[in-house]
Design a protein around this motif. Structure first.
Motif, PDB file in Angstrom:
ATOM      1  N   ARG A 161       0.862  -1.187   0.000  1.00 16.16           N
ATOM      2  CA  ARG A 161       0.000   0.000   0.000  1.00 16.16           C
ATOM      3  C   ARG A 161       0.900   1.239   0.000  1.00 16.16           C
ATOM      4  N   GLY A 166      -3.125   5.541  -0.718  1.00 11.21           N
ATOM      5  CA  GLY A 166      -3.450   6.097   0.586  1.00 11.21           C
ATOM      6  C   GLY A 166      -2.521   5.668   1.694  1.00 11.21           C
ATOM      7  N   SER A 213      -2.170  -3.750   2.121  1.00 10.45           N
ATOM      8  CA  SER A 213      -3.590  -3.858   1.811  1.00 10.45           C
ATOM      9  C   SER A 213      -4.251  -4.900   2.718  1.00 10.45           C
ATOM     10  N   PHE A 244      -6.156   6.605  11.351  1.00 12.35           N
ATOM     11  CA  PHE A 244      -6.025   6.090   9.996  1.00 12.35           C
ATOM     12  C   PHE A 244      -6.956   4.891   9.801  1.00 12.35           C
ATOM     13  N   CYS A 245      -6.928   3.952  10.746  1.00 11.53           N
ATOM     14  CA  CYS A 245      -7.755   2.745  10.630  1.00 11.53           C
ATOM     15  C   CYS A 245      -9.243   3.091  10.670  1.00 11.53           C
ATOM     16  N   GLU A 247     -10.659   5.913   9.793  1.00  6.74           N
ATOM     17  CA  GLU A 247     -11.041   6.620   8.578  1.00  6.74           C
ATOM     18  C   GLU A 247     -11.096   5.674   7.379  1.00  6.74           C
ATOM     19  N   LEU A 248     -10.154   4.748   7.284  1.00  7.62           N
ATOM     20  CA  LEU A 248     -10.052   3.893   6.097  1.00  7.62           C
ATOM     21  C   LEU A 248     -10.916   2.637   6.201  1.00  7.62           C
TER      22      LEU A 248
END
Length: 457
Positions: A161, A166, A213, A244-245, A247-248
């Motif tokens: 990733r 991102g 990913s 981050f986690c 949001e994603l």
């Protein structure tokens, strides 16, 4: 008949299930196993004794077990010293993505030499940067560990990733999903030894939620379980990672890992700083292990992991140096002290950890998270002969009443001897298996070469 080495007249901290200790005792090594541990002098009449060591003034402990490291970072120490994790990674990824086999070999020599001369007998390396055309990086690392005589786990890492997806690594610094999985399987097949006295093992180790990913995590877990090896990654290191986690993926790191098949007794994760009660319960329920890296966590201002709560819940916890770009000392014995001190700054205060619990984290706890507690991590008959003689008869230590407190809270204790698999690899704080001065020269040269290459890009 196996050749015997007898160590006598020493204090002994066995770190067994009962924390058995001897004020003056003996250890008998037969071949590559511990044959006997007990009070007083060794039994009379032992046959085939090739060496007797009078260890007066010493504490004998199991060898230290390092559960998290990045060797390649040895040649990028002292950079980005005032950054948090994400900014530090962004600053250093472009440089790290230009490493090659000679650099990695030199960095592995520096990292392993520093740990071994400081009492580490089992080490690991989480290597996840594989630039195209850089050579056989995994083979170079495994080869250095074999030459140095240290018991070793290679956590074959990977990243797929990049910035365009991102993630944090630059686009040229990652592998493809298929390429990473194929190379990881090949590494396991080439280097993993599942035997009781194995000197080299391999784990499947995608780097982190922000550099791999979800598919790589899921297929990596499936690969590891098909091959019968352990799984390792970074988890819950910073508040930024948690954001981050969420949001994603719409969930925190622990829930995300569980959804990808990444909780279990065959898994250990580095850092685990930002864990709530539910997260700790999930790790305890699944027996997922933790590599606690107190110095690196402080260096990157990540925070302090809730180690006392993890231990109380039954989570296996070991200690890690982490990469030397975030822990320039590169030594594990300093983490015994730092783990105790940093955890006492938390809610549990003076009851957080004591000296013996810190020693257990660095020995038996590390063996647990690497899946090797039946073989190493404590001094017991039948276990592998990985042990260290710490000299406490020094100006720095001689007046400290408790030898375990002297080791954990005092100045760094000199290593008079370190044995791995019954073979001595350190004598009087110097490696017997490598030329430290030559390693210092080669690491300096490779660090300068990397800096030139990165500066030209």
């Amino acid at each position: 008949m196996a050749e015997r080495i007898v160590i006598e007249n020493c204090s002994i901290a066995t770190v067994d299930a009962d924390d058995t200790e001897y004020a003056s005792g003996h250890v008998v090594i037969a071949g590559h196993r511990i044959e006997a541990v007990g009070a007083g002098r060794a039994p009379e009449g032992l046959e085939n004794v090739i060496r007797r060591i009078d260890a007066t003034g010493h504490l004998v402990t199991p060898g230290l077990v390092n559960t998290h490291h990045h060797y390649y970072q040895w040649i990028t120490r002292g950079l980005a010293t005032d950054h948090n994790l994400f900014n530090w990674l962004v600053a250093l990824y472009p440089t790290w993505a230009r490493i090659d086999e000679p650099m990695v070999r030199a960095a592995a020599q520096g990292s392993l030499a520093m740990m071994a001369r400081g009492g580490v007998t089992t080490a690991m390396d989480h290597h996840y940067v594989y630039p195209k055309g850089s050579g056989d990086l995994s083979g170079a690392i495994v080869g250095v560990a074999r030459e140095m005589g240290v018991r070793f786990t290679l956590a074959r890492g990977s990243m797929d990733r990049s910035e365009k997806d991102g993630g944090l690594p630059p686009d040229f610094a990652v592998e493809t999903l298929e390429g990473a999985l194929a190379a990881t399987e090949e590494t396991v097949q080439q280097h993993h030894d599942a035997s009781f006295d194995a000197m080299t093992q391999v784990a499947v180790a995608p780097c982190s939620p922000f550099s791999v990913s979800t598919e790589l995590l899921k297929q990596g877990a499936e690969l590891a379980r098909r091959l019968g090896v352990r799984l390792h990654t970074h988890g819950s290191e910073t508040v930024e990672e948690e954001q981050f986690c969420k949001e994603l993926f719409g969930m925190g790191p622990t829930d995300y890992f569980e959804s990808a098949g990444w909780l279990g007794e065959d898994v250990w994760m580095a850092h685990c700083v930002h864990m709530n009660d539910s997260d700790i319960d999930a790790f305890a329920r699944t027996k997922t292990g933790v590599a606690h890296c107190p110095s690196s966590n402080a260096r990157l201002a990540a925070g302090a992991a809730r180690v006392p709560d993890m231990l109380a819940a039954g989570v296996p916890v070991g200690l890690g140096v982490d990469g030397t770009a975030s822990n320039e000392s590169g030594e594990l014995h300093t983490e015994l002290r730092n783990a105790l001190l940093i955890n006492r700054l938390g809610a549990h205060r003076e009851a957080a950890l004591n000296a013996r619990q810190a020693l257990r984290l660095g020995t038996y706890g590390g063996a647990q998270v690497l899946g090797r507690s039946a073989e190493i991590g404590s001094l017991e008959p039948g276990k592998l002969a990985d042990l260290v003689l710490w000299n406490l008869d020094t100006l720095a230590h001689a007046s400290i009443a408790d030898p375990v407190a002297a080791l954990v809270l005092g100045a760094a204790a000199p290593v008079t001897a370190s044995f791995v698999n019954g073979r001595q690899i350190v004598e009087h704080n110097r490696l017997l298996t490598a030329d430290e001065d030559a390693i210092a020269r080669s690491t300096r040269q490779e660090a300068q070469r990397l800096a030139r290459i990165a500066g030209q890009s």
